[in-house]
Scaffold this motif. Structure first.
Motif, PDB file in Angstrom:
ATOM      1  N   MET A   1     -37.761  -6.439 -32.304  1.00 41.14           N
ATOM      2  CA  MET A   1     -36.312  -6.675 -32.267  1.00 41.14           C
ATOM      3  C   MET A   1     -35.614  -5.703 -33.218  1.00 41.14           C
ATOM      4  O   MET A   1     -36.040  -5.492 -34.332  1.00 41.14           O
ATOM      5  N   ASN A   2     -34.564  -5.116 -32.756  1.00 39.21           N
ATOM      6  CA  ASN A   2     -33.792  -4.283 -33.662  1.00 39.21           C
ATOM      7  C   ASN A   2     -32.326  -4.678 -33.551  1.00 39.21           C
ATOM      8  O   ASN A   2     -31.970  -5.594 -32.817  1.00 39.21           O
ATOM      9  N   LYS A   3     -31.513  -3.966 -34.297  1.00 40.09           N
ATOM     10  CA  LYS A   3     -30.092  -4.298 -34.348  1.00 40.09           C
ATOM     11  C   LYS A   3     -29.411  -4.280 -32.987  1.00 40.09           C
ATOM     12  O   LYS A   3     -28.449  -4.982 -32.759  1.00 40.09           O
ATOM     13  N   LEU A   4     -29.908  -3.419 -32.116  1.00 37.47           N
ATOM     14  CA  LEU A   4     -29.220  -3.236 -30.843  1.00 37.47           C
ATOM     15  C   LEU A   4     -29.766  -4.136 -29.749  1.00 37.47           C
ATOM     16  O   LEU A   4     -29.377  -4.022 -28.604  1.00 37.47           O
ATOM     17  N   SER A   5     -30.715  -4.997 -30.087  1.00 43.30           N
ATOM     18  CA  SER A   5     -31.226  -5.821 -29.001  1.00 43.30           C
ATOM     19  C   SER A   5     -30.402  -7.092 -28.885  1.00 43.30           C
ATOM     20  O   SER A   5     -29.958  -7.670 -29.867  1.00 43.30           O
ATOM     21  N   PHE A   6     -30.200  -7.470 -27.654  1.00 40.68           N
ATOM     22  CA  PHE A   6     -29.432  -8.665 -27.340  1.00 40.68           C
ATOM     23  C   PHE A   6     -30.437  -9.731 -26.922  1.00 40.68           C
ATOM     24  O   PHE A   6     -31.152  -9.537 -25.943  1.00 40.68           O
ATOM     25  N   PRO A   7     -30.510 -10.845 -27.670  1.00 36.41           N
ATOM     26  CA  PRO A   7     -31.528 -11.846 -27.349  1.00 36.41           C
ATOM     27  C   PRO A   7     -31.378 -12.374 -25.926  1.00 36.41           C
ATOM     28  O   PRO A   7     -30.292 -12.344 -25.350  1.00 36.41           O
ATOM     29  N   ARG A   8     -32.490 -12.843 -25.399  1.00 34.93           N
ATOM     30  CA  ARG A   8     -32.480 -13.362 -24.034  1.00 34.93           C
ATOM     31  C   ARG A   8     -31.544 -14.559 -23.933  1.00 34.93           C
ATOM     32  O   ARG A   8     -31.662 -15.515 -24.686  1.00 34.93           O
ATOM     33  N   PRO A   9     -30.593 -14.494 -23.000  1.00 36.35           N
ATOM     34  CA  PRO A   9     -29.660 -15.615 -22.897  1.00 36.35           C
ATOM     35  C   PRO A   9     -30.329 -16.850 -22.304  1.00 36.35           C
ATOM     36  O   PRO A   9     -31.356 -16.752 -21.636  1.00 36.35           O
ATOM     37  N   ARG A  10     -29.712 -17.963 -22.572  1.00 42.14           N
ATOM     38  CA  ARG A  10     -30.249 -19.219 -22.071  1.00 42.14           C
ATOM     39  C   ARG A  10     -29.673 -19.474 -20.688  1.00 42.14           C
ATOM     40  O   ARG A  10     -28.487 -19.280 -20.441  1.00 42.14           O
ATOM     41  N   GLN A  11     -30.519 -19.897 -19.785  1.00 40.83           N
ATOM     42  CA  GLN A  11     -30.029 -20.279 -18.457  1.00 40.83           C
ATOM     43  C   GLN A  11     -29.590 -21.735 -18.559  1.00 40.83           C
ATOM     44  O   GLN A  11     -30.350 -22.587 -19.009  1.00 40.83           O
ATOM     45  N   SER A  12     -28.378 -22.027 -18.193  1.00 34.76           N
ATOM     46  CA  SER A  12     -27.877 -23.387 -18.366  1.00 34.76           C
ATOM     47  C   SER A  12     -27.815 -24.128 -17.041  1.00 34.76           C
ATOM     48  O   SER A  12     -27.046 -23.775 -16.154  1.00 34.76           O
ATOM     49  N   GLU A  13     -28.637 -25.135 -16.924  1.00 33.53           N
ATOM     50  CA  GLU A  13     -28.630 -25.942 -15.696  1.00 33.53           C
ATOM     51  C   GLU A  13     -27.291 -26.640 -15.525  1.00 33.53           C
ATOM     52  O   GLU A  13     -26.734 -26.689 -14.431  1.00 33.53           O
ATOM     53  N   ILE A  14     -26.808 -27.172 -16.638  1.00 30.95           N
ATOM     54  CA  ILE A  14     -25.514 -27.859 -16.591  1.00 30.95           C
ATOM     55  C   ILE A  14     -24.455 -26.853 -16.161  1.00 30.95           C
ATOM     56  O   ILE A  14     -23.597 -27.139 -15.336  1.00 30.95           O
ATOM     57  N   GLY A  15     -24.559 -25.648 -16.723  1.00 31.04           N
ATOM     58  CA  GLY A  15     -23.601 -24.601 -16.382  1.00 31.04           C
ATOM     59  C   GLY A  15     -23.631 -24.303 -14.884  1.00 31.04           C
ATOM     60  O   GLY A  15     -22.592 -24.163 -14.247  1.00 31.04           O
ATOM     61  N   GLU A  16     -24.819 -24.202 -14.333  1.00 33.71           N
ATOM     62  CA  GLU A  16     -24.914 -23.866 -12.911  1.00 33.71           C
ATOM     63  C   GLU A  16     -24.340 -24.990 -12.039  1.00 33.71           C
ATOM     64  O   GLU A  16     -23.775 -24.740 -10.991  1.00 33.71           O
ATOM     65  N   ARG A  17     -24.517 -26.221 -12.502  1.00 39.26           N
ATOM     66  CA  ARG A  17     -23.888 -27.329 -11.751  1.00 39.26           C
ATOM     67  C   ARG A  17     -22.372 -27.225 -11.835  1.00 39.26           C
ATOM     68  O   ARG A  17     -21.660 -27.441 -10.856  1.00 39.26           O
ATOM     69  N   LEU A  18     -21.910 -26.851 -13.030  1.00 40.23           N
ATOM     70  CA  LEU A  18     -20.465 -26.689 -13.200  1.00 40.23           C
ATOM     71  C   LEU A  18     -19.929 -25.592 -12.290  1.00 40.23           C
ATOM     72  O   LEU A  18     -18.817 -25.680 -11.781  1.00 40.23           O
ATOM     73  N   ARG A  19     -20.734 -24.571 -12.092  1.00 39.53           N
ATOM     74  CA  ARG A  19     -20.279 -23.437 -11.292  1.00 39.53           C
ATOM     75  C   ARG A  19     -19.812 -23.906  -9.906  1.00 39.53           C
ATOM     76  O   ARG A  19     -18.756 -23.517  -9.428  1.00 39.53           O
ATOM     77  N   SER A  20     -20.612 -24.766  -9.309  1.00 45.61           N
ATOM     78  CA  SER A  20     -20.219 -25.188  -7.966  1.00 45.61           C
ATOM     79  C   SER A  20     -18.977 -26.089  -8.021  1.00 45.61           C
ATOM     80  O   SER A  20     -18.122 -26.028  -7.147  1.00 45.61           O
ATOM     81  N   GLU A  21     -18.872 -26.880  -9.076  1.00 48.65           N
ATOM     82  CA  GLU A  21     -17.657 -27.704  -9.217  1.00 48.65           C
ATOM     83  C   GLU A  21     -16.424 -26.834  -9.380  1.00 48.65           C
ATOM     84  O   GLU A  21     -15.371 -27.107  -8.798  1.00 48.65           O
ATOM     85  N   VAL A  22     -16.567 -25.794 -10.188  1.00 47.59           N
ATOM     86  CA  VAL A  22     -15.411 -24.916 -10.423  1.00 47.59           C
ATOM     87  C   VAL A  22     -15.025 -24.215  -9.118  1.00 47.59           C
ATOM     88  O   VAL A  22     -13.842 -24.117  -8.785  1.00 47.59           O
ATOM     89  N   ARG A  23     -16.016 -23.787  -8.364  1.00 41.84           N
ATOM     90  CA  ARG A  23     -15.710 -23.103  -7.105  1.00 41.84           C
ATOM     91  C   ARG A  23     -14.983 -24.034  -6.134  1.00 41.84           C
ATOM     92  O   ARG A  23     -14.037 -23.630  -5.464  1.00 41.84           O
ATOM     93  N   GLU A  24     -15.455 -25.242  -6.109  1.00 47.38           N
ATOM     94  CA  GLU A  24     -14.811 -26.209  -5.224  1.00 47.38           C
ATOM     95  C   GLU A  24     -13.354 -26.432  -5.633  1.00 47.38           C
ATOM     96  O   GLU A  24     -12.449 -26.445  -4.815  1.00 47.38           O
ATOM     97  N   PHE A  25     -13.181 -26.558  -6.939  1.00 54.19           N
ATOM     98  CA  PHE A  25     -11.842 -26.777  -7.471  1.00 54.19           C
ATOM     99  C   PHE A  25     -10.916 -25.601  -7.128  1.00 54.19           C
ATOM    100  O   PHE A  25      -9.793 -25.787  -6.651  1.00 54.19           O
ATOM    101  N   ILE A  26     -11.429 -24.400  -7.337  1.00 52.51           N
ATOM    102  CA  ILE A  26     -10.615 -23.211  -7.078  1.00 52.51           C
ATOM    103  C   ILE A  26     -10.270 -23.108  -5.591  1.00 52.51           C
ATOM    104  O   ILE A  26      -9.125 -22.826  -5.221  1.00 52.51           O
ATOM    105  N   ASP A  27     -11.265 -23.349  -4.756  1.00 50.03           N
ATOM    106  CA  ASP A  27     -11.014 -23.239  -3.320  1.00 50.03           C
ATOM    107  C   ASP A  27      -9.970 -24.247  -2.859  1.00 50.03           C
ATOM    108  O   ASP A  27      -9.271 -24.024  -1.875  1.00 50.03           O
ATOM    109  N   GLY A  28      -9.864 -25.353  -3.586  1.00 50.25           N
ATOM    110  CA  GLY A  28      -8.906 -26.374  -3.186  1.00 50.25           C
ATOM    111  C   GLY A  28      -7.571 -26.282  -3.906  1.00 50.25           C
ATOM    112  O   GLY A  28      -6.702 -27.124  -3.704  1.00 50.25           O
ATOM    113  N   TRP A  29      -7.419 -25.290  -4.764  1.00 51.24           N
ATOM    114  CA  TRP A  29      -6.180 -25.194  -5.566  1.00 51.24           C
ATOM    115  C   TRP A  29      -5.040 -24.641  -4.722  1.00 51.24           C
ATOM    116  O   TRP A  29      -5.131 -23.540  -4.181  1.00 51.24           O
TER     117      TRP A  29
END
Ligand SMILES: Cc1cc2nc3c(=O)[nH]c(=O)nc-3n(C[C@H](O)[C@H](O)[C@H](O)COP(=O)(O)OP(=O)(O)OC[C@H]3O[C@@H](n4cnc5c(N)ncnc54)[C@H](O)[C@@H]3O)c2cc1C
Lengths: 379, 360
Positions: A1-29
């Motif tokens: 690891m050095n200064k320029l490395s970006f740690p591996r991001p976390r995959q968020s299951e909750i986030g992915e569930r939210l994604r579909s909710e947000v899309r639904e909301f936007i499509d219905g706005w």
């Protein structure tokens, strides 16, 4: 690891569930649609609707009206909104940086009174840093707060303050002690109600014709003691941590996605190898930037200092945004026209006119590169 | 593999590279780094592709030849084909199916055709490649000393062997159903090149920073001049993006092989790795050479060991234009009514659906 490395991001299951909710909301706005506007619209109705869904201040603690989510989940919602140019500009600054600032440095009273309203999508902020004679050299600000009985008296002027004319509060950076040898010392932050007597606002029209940023004057403005945010004299350190939030989000590389979408739609009518190559390259950049941004969110969650990473990302992200019109215009020969009925022509006009600001606002690319150079041991 | 073993492996590799042994490759082989992807039962370390890529970033940082990457994949494929005794296997990832004819005679398989610019194609013991697409893909392993193989030697800018093998009625050591198809193998090799490139870019940056602090002109180190600082800082942004893209690509390999990610041929991170690192490489080389002035333009100075590799690797296994077009066409071919964003960021459900189909 050095200064320029970006740690591996976390995959968020909750986030992915939210994604579909947000899309639904936007499509219905069915409220205001801002189409290809390069920067998202200012729409309190939309902000409040998002607030009701719990999609503002998602990372704020629950007792301050937040969702108690992590930054990873917040990013999912934010990128989905940015991707469709949803009108989030009313609450965006408050949710991105002012809320977190108050949560971190604010008094209990400030937190209780304001943070829940931010989360509800009802309380908007502007950022009072730049002054007519202080841009990149932020430590040179001259707006002064002088200690008086029971509070402070403020005199001076801020400029380029985005949305100052339609927000409720400003986070003001000003001098509370004369500049000493350490130029960054003697600065403090204040919470300013924009309706306070002596605060006046004059709008400045930008080259795209938008009424977005302003000049804000302070004439003998009285602020009570409890308007101080955090510690007197610590304003510089507090601002620096706030800027990490300002510089590391998808809003720093997705503002021109509207034009890319219009481009892709047009390209599907007249496909070409060059067009495909252009799309592929933009997507490669976009997906790398997304990863880096999610990685910074993971660092911030782990309370690591990400100031350097944020500077790297903002430089990369804003150069990417700025390059978008330059890249697109050579593939499909369309003349840009603001408000044209042809969606691509209008979107192209929009991003050409907004592109110069990407690498200026939030710290110029030269200033960011200065930060990077310093961290590499070059200054 | 535990965090600890992983760190130990990394440390061990770092020590070897830092020692700069004359026979680097032999030392790497002795320590089993070429077989590191194989399970422990087969003399490997059972590392993930992401871990292997981290070793390759190190290799790139030390201007080690690309051989390590090609031998890693070579061992993985040769093992899959069940061929023994491959001490130096390589991979012909750019094999074009139309240039290869695989036929079956009464005495078994025969291969004809051409394998262009195979890394260490002359010196290897075995060469592995894949022909065909989808489930019809076949993995072919040739023993280098089999009759009917003629070699035209070639080199890349860094002097790494890129030999063209012409095959005439060659009896292959093995032909088996491939674990990945030709396009996926190319993608995988491109990702490993990206890791090497990310390392070499980081070293160009480190060299530039070091030199800028040492070289004095106009009475001060050139690193004190803002023009130089700005260029080097820009190089740093490219190094950071390159590493992020290469790491994302390598993780995509693991996710795919573990059955939780999309097939490499449909994975955006996989295609993006080579596109992004390739672009960064060009920028990095230009800036690093600028910082070094004339001395960097000499044979004697070590900078070219990194930049020549970068200029070579960015065109190997598909350059930016190739992968950009590939990725762009795939995206544009999707549902015409779908936005670009939703094509690029599919819903999680769609991802796991695709993964189920890809698990083989
Ligand atoms: C659309 C938009 C919205 C904005 N919104 C806000 C806001 O809400 N609140 C707020 O406080 N500010 C806001 N700003 C202001 C922004 O933060 C400043 O414009 C920015 O910090 C640069 O300051 P300046 O414009 O005075 O340029 P200057 O600092 O005068 O710089 C001019 C040029 O000189 C270069 N330069 C300056 N110093 C150096 C140096 N040391 N080394 C190398 N180059 C240097 C700069 O990089 C730039 O290219 C906004 C700006 C824009 C364009």
């Amino acid at each position: 690891m050095n200064k320029l490395s970006f740690p591996r991001p976390r995959q968020s299951e909750i986030g992915e569930r939210l994604r579909s909710e947000v899309r639904e909301f936007i499509d219905g706005w069915h409220g205001n649609r801002h189409g290809a506007a390069a920067f998202s619209g200012f729409d309190p109705e939309f902000s409040e609707a998002l607030g009701k869904r719990g999609w503002i201040g998602m990372g704020f603690p629950k007792r301050y009206g937040g969702g108690g989510y992590g930054l990873a989940e917040r990013l999912v919602v934010l990128e989905e909104l940015l991707a469709v140019r949803a009108p989030i500009f009313a609450h965006a600054v408050a949710e991105r940086q002012s809320g977190p600032l108050l949560l971190r440095f604010g008094s209990e009273r400030q937190r209780e009174e304001i943070v829940p309203r931010i989360a509800a999508g009802k309380c908007y902020f502007c950022i009072g840093l730049s002054e007519p004679d202080s841009g990149s050299d932020l430590a040179s600000v001259r707006t002064r707060a002088i200690k008086v009985d029971g509070g402070w008296r403020v005199n001076g002027a801020k400029i380029w303050t985005s949305s100052a004319h339609r927000t409720h509060y400003m986070v003001l950076l000003c001098r509370t002690a004369p500049a000493s040898e350490v130029r960054q010392a003697g600065l403090s932050q204040f919470l300013v109600d924009m309706k306070t007597p002596g605060v006046t606002c004059r709008s400045i029209v930008n080259i795209a014709g938008d009424d977005d940023f302003n000049e804000v004057h302070f004439q003998d403005v009285f602020l009570s003691d409890d308007a101080l945010i955090g510690v007197e004299g610590q304003g510089w350190q507090q601002v620096t941590s706030e800027l990490t939030f300002e510089r590391s989000g998808p809003d720093r590389f997705m503002s021109h996605m509207g034009a890319v979408e219009e481009f892709v739609t047009a390209l599907k009518q007249q496909p070409s190898a060059e067009g495909a190559r252009t799309v592929g390259r933009l997507v490669a950049h976009l997906s790398t930037l997304r990863r880096m941004s999610r990685s910074i969110a993971a660092m911030l969650t782990a309370e690591q200092d990400a100031a350097l990473h944020a500077a790297l990302l903002k430089d990369l992200g804003t150069c990417f945004e700025q390059e978008i019109p330059e890249t697109l215009r050579l593939v499909l020969p369309t003349e840009p026209e603001p408000g044209a009925s042809d969606g691509y022509s209008a979107a192209l006009a929009n991003v050409i006119l907004h592109a110069p600001s990407c690498t200026i606002r939030g710290g110029t690319k030269e200033v960011l590169r200065g930060i990077v150079a310093k961290s590499l041991g070059l200054r | 593999m535990s965090e600890e073993t992983r760190d130990m492996l990394h440390e061990a590799a770092l020590r070897i590279f830092a020692d700069k042994p004359k026979n680097l490759w032999a030392v790497l082989q002795e320590s089993g780094f070429d077989k590191t992807l194989l399970p422990e039962s087969k003399g490997g370390a059972g590392v993930s592709w992401a871990d292997a890529s981290r070793l390759l970033i190190l290799a790139g940082e030390h201007a080690a030849d690309a051989l390590l990457a090609d031998a890693m994949v070579g061992h993985w494929l040769v093992d899959h084909a069940g061929v023994d005794g491959a001490t130096l296997p390589t991979v012909a990832s750019s094999a074009h199916s139309e240039q290869i004819r695989l036929g079956r005679t009464r005495d078994g398989w025969r291969v004809d055709g051409k394998l262009p610019r195979v890394p260490w194609g002359g010196a290897c013991t075995h060469v592995a490649f894949v022909v065909g697409s989808g489930t019809a893909a076949q993995l072919i392993v040739l023993s280098r000393d089999a009759a009917g193989i003629s070699v035209t030697s070639g080199r890349n800018l860094a002097g790494e062997p890129r030999d063209t093998l012409v095959l005439e009625n060659v009896v292959p050591a093995a032909v088996v159903a491939a674990p990945l198809d030709a396009r996926e193998l190319l993608s995988l090799s491109a990702i490993l090149r990206s890791a090497l490139m990310a390392g070499a870019i980081e070293r160009s940056l480190a060299l530039a920073v070091e030199y800028a602090n040492l070289r004095v002109q106009f009475g001060r180190p050139i690193g004190k001049f803002q023009a130089v600082q700005q260029n080097i800082a820009f190089l740093a942004t490219q190094a950071a993006a390159a590493r992020a893209a290469a790491e994302a690509g390598s993780e995509a390999i693991d996710e795919w092989l573990d059955g939780v990610g999309e097939p490499l041929s449909r994975n955006i991170a996989a295609a993006s790795a080579k596109i992004r690192t390739g672009e960064a490489a060009g920028q990095a080389c230009a800036i690093a050479h600028q910082v070094f002035g004339a001395i960097g333009f000499t044979e004697e100075h070590e900078l070219h060991r990194f930049t020549k590799r970068l200029w070579s690797w960015r065109d190997e296994c598909g350059n930016e234009a190739f992968w950009s077009r590939e990725l762009g066409e795939r995206i544009l071919a999707g549902d015409p009514g779908q936005s670009l964003w939703r094509a690029v960021v599919p819903m999680a459900k769609a991802i796991s659906g695709a993964a189920a189909g890809a698990a083989r």
